[in-house]
Structures are given as C-alpha cells and as structure tokens.
Design an enzyme around this catalytic site. Structure first.
Site, short mmCIF file in Angstrom:
data_model
loop_
_atom_site.label_atom_id
_atom_site.label_comp_id
_atom_site.label_asym_id
_atom_site.label_seq_id
_atom_site.Cartn_x
_atom_site.Cartn_y
_atom_site.Cartn_z
N CYS A 119 1.03 -1.14 0.08
CA CYS A 119 0.06 -0.27 0.08
C CYS A 119 0.83 1.31 -0.10
CB CYS A 119 -0.97 -0.13 1.27
SG CYS A 119 -2.40 1.11 0.81
N ASP B 234 -3.89 1.48 9.86
CA ASP B 234 -4.97 2.22 9.94
C ASP B 234 -5.52 2.11 11.64
OD1 ASP B 234 -4.95 1.30 7.07
OD2 ASP B 234 -6.30 3.19 7.18
O1 LIG Z 1 -3.82 1.15 4.45
C1 LIG Z 1 -3.43 2.24 4.20
C2 LIG Z 1 -4.19 3.19 3.31
O2 LIG Z 1 -5.31 2.51 2.94
P1 LIG Z 1 -6.41 3.53 1.92
O3 LIG Z 1 -5.52 3.77 0.75
O4 LIG Z 1 -7.64 2.64 1.78
O5 LIG Z 1 -6.73 4.72 2.75
C3 LIG Z 1 -2.12 2.68 4.87
O6 LIG Z 1 -1.10 1.57 4.96
C4 LIG Z 1 -2.48 3.40 6.38
O7 LIG Z 1 -3.53 4.08 6.09
C5 LIG Z 1 -1.37 4.05 7.07
O8 LIG Z 1 -1.16 5.24 6.07
P2 LIG Z 1 -0.26 6.34 6.77
O9 LIG Z 1 1.12 5.96 7.42
O10 LIG Z 1 -0.14 7.47 5.76
O11 LIG Z 1 -0.97 6.89 7.92
#
Ligand SMILES: O=C(COP(=O)(O)O)[C@H](O)[C@H](O)COP(=O)(O)O
Length: 319
Positions: free
Chosen positions: A133, A202
């Site tokens: 991701c 998340d």
């Molecule tokens: O799973 C996702 C994004 O999912 P989506 O694309 O469905 O929002 C990321 O790994 C976390 O949100 C952490 O991101 P961060 O470290 O930027 O908070």
C-alpha cells in the site's frame, strides 16, 4: 434553534466526500484533513453562542466520521479538536478550535518525523525493504534512513485494487531509492531478497493486532515463514482506544466496481464480489511497532494505550 446539521458547510461535505471516494486517503492524511475541516467549519460559522457553535462542530464531526470506518486516526483527530473547543463566547471557541487544530497538525508532523528516525535505526546501508500500500509513516522511516546516507532498494507491491503501490513507487523514486514493482501475488517469491517488510496501520488494537490494507496479514504470515522481519510504522494516533474495552475494529467493505467492471462481471456469470479494504494481522506475526515514542513489541502496546487514553474514551460528536 434550527438543525445544526443544516449548517455544516459545503467545504466540510466536500472533504467528507473526498475521504469517502479516497481522493484523500491514508490514515494520517485523513486525520489531518478532518482536523482542518473542523477549523474551517468554526471559521465559516455564523453561530453567536458557544453552544450553537459547538453543536455545529459536532454535526460537522459526524459528517466526517461517517465516511470510512477503519482508520481510527479519524475519530482520534475529531476527539482531539472537539475536546479542546472551550470558551465562554463563540469567538473564544473559534480561537480555541484554531489553536487545537494547529497543535494537532504540529503533533502529527512531529510524530511522523520522530517515528521516521526510530524506524530508520532498523535500516542498514544497502538494505532492501518490501512495502504494501502507501503509508506516509513507512515513507518517513525510509526518508530518514536516506537522509542518514543509507542506500536502500525497495520491492513495492502494487496493492490491488486501488494500486496505492504506484504512489509509493513514485515517492520512493523521488527519494533516490531503487524501486522494483511487483504484483501482489509475487510477494512470497521475493521475500528472501528483502531485509524488512515495512507496513503502516489504520488502527492498532489493544492486543497488538495491526489493522492495515487488505493483504497485510497474508504478507506477514509469509514473511514470518521466510524469516523476514515485519515492522509496522504507526504513530500513536493509530492506537484504537475502544479496543481497550473489548470493541473490535470495523473493516470497511468497498464497492465491487473497484474490483471488476459490470461488463466483465456479466461475462463471467456475475459472481458475488467481495472487496474488503483492510485486514487484521495478529501480533504474533509482527516483529515491532515503530511509533514516535520508540519501538514496541506488539504485545506491549496496551501499556502505551492505557498511558495515553486511560481506560475509556468519549465520543464528543454524539449529541
Ligand atoms: O492502509 C493504508 C491506506 O489505505 P487506504 O488507501 O484505503 O486509505 C495505509 O497503510 C495506512 O492508512 C497507513 O497510512 P499512513 O501511514 O499514511 O497513515
């Protein structure tokens, strides 16, 4: 008094729509956008009493809250701002909101760079990381390591169905990291070629489970099988306070159109399509959770949660 819901601004509704459509996405980015939206609601409001303004802010918070259910950074951001919306006049409340939003955003930024420095200590010159991701917390670790002069390579999973891996590939390339893109199902094949798997979160539950983009748990199980350490980079804003009292984290189910178009689906007999956005990785598959407060074994994260949240939290947007 008229319905505060009707005074939620168009800008707040647009931010909520953008979060729902994933134009604004990623847990930390969503938290930042939600805090800014509350500040804008307070600024735009014509409310003349503190109670009327606070009712409007709660209504705006509900609109923002009801967008995506899994990233706890969203309710944590709303809670931070609303619990600081103090004052005896509407003007005082407006000023308090502006101050708490600025404070919140500063904390977010500082937490991410502090976390980045902790995560960078795990990375050695010449290491290869595998990503899943797009996580700004993960990228902060890589960036800090690069700034320390370490040369890194990355194997980036594309992350079906929304291909957030492409964003990761571009941002790593801009940092000077050598990037190889793979399809998600090729991950196991390349796990022996990497020194670390780095994922974001998340939400983190009280038992140390990591809730992150769908596919994280399978990746973690494979990484454990291959002996590759898996590290979760997550600011403390990802800690889910409700899990302290036994609640579970909702996993968002998204539209099937993200997976397959109508015509192709019809062509293959219109199967049921399931599109969960996140999954849960049990703590036994995670080597460490890297936060701005340092690195924790997942099983000990509950101690940090108690320190930060106590035993219970309030939902200040509920009327
Ligand atoms: O799973 C996702 C994004 O999912 P989506 O694309 O469905 O929002 C990321 O790994 C976390 O949100 C952490 O991101 P961060 O470290 O930027 O908070």
């Amino acid at each position: 008094m008229d319905d505060p819901e009707s005074r939620v601004t168009e800008e707040v509704r647009q931010t909520a729509d953008a979060i729902g459509r994933m134009e604004i996405r990623g847990a930390a980015t969503i938290a930042d956008a939600a805090a800014r939206a509350l500040r804008d609601q307070a600024e735009a409001s014509a409310a003349e009493t503190p109670d009327a303004l606070r009712a409007e802010l709660r209504a705006a918070a509900r609109v923002l809250h009801d967008t995506r259910p899994t990233a706890v950074s969203l309710p944590n951001a709303l809670r931070y701002v609303l619990l600081n919306a103090d004052g005896t006049t509407a003007e005082d409340v407006r000023a308090a909101v502006a101050t708490s939003v600025a404070e919140f955003r500063d904390r977010l930024e500082n937490a991410q760079s502090d976390l980045g420095r902790v995560g960078a200590n795990r990375l050695r010159d010449g290491d290869t990381v595998m990503t899943h991701c797009h996580s700004t917390d993960v990228l902060a670790c890589v960036e800090a390591a690069v700034e320390q002069g370490k040369e890194l390579s990355a194997i980036v999973k594309e992350t079906r169905p929304r291909m957030q891996g492409h964003i990761t590939a571009r941002e790593l390339d801009e940092m000077g990291v050598d990037v190889t893109l793979i399809v998600d199902s090729a991950a196991r094949r390349y796990l022996n070629d990497v020194n670390h798997v780095l994922v974001g979160a998340d939400s983190i539950a009280a038992d140390g489970s990591v809730i992150n983009k769908i596919g994280t748990s399978g990746l973690a199980v494979n990484a454990r099988d291959r002996g590759t350490p898996i590290v979760c980079a997550a600011q403390t804003i990802k800690l889910h306070p409700d899990t302290l009292t036994g609640h579970t984290v909702d996993i968002e189910m998204r539209d099937e159109s993200e997976v397959i178009d109508d015509e192709t689906a019809a062509d293959i007999g219109d199967p049921t399509v399931l599109n969960p956005a996140f999954d849960v990785t049990p703590p036994r598959y995670v080597d460490a959770i890297v936060t701005e407060r340092g690195q924790y074994p997942p099983e000990s994260i509950v101690t940090l949660m108690r320190e930060l949240f106590g035993e219970a939290t309030v939902e200040p947007w509920v009327e």
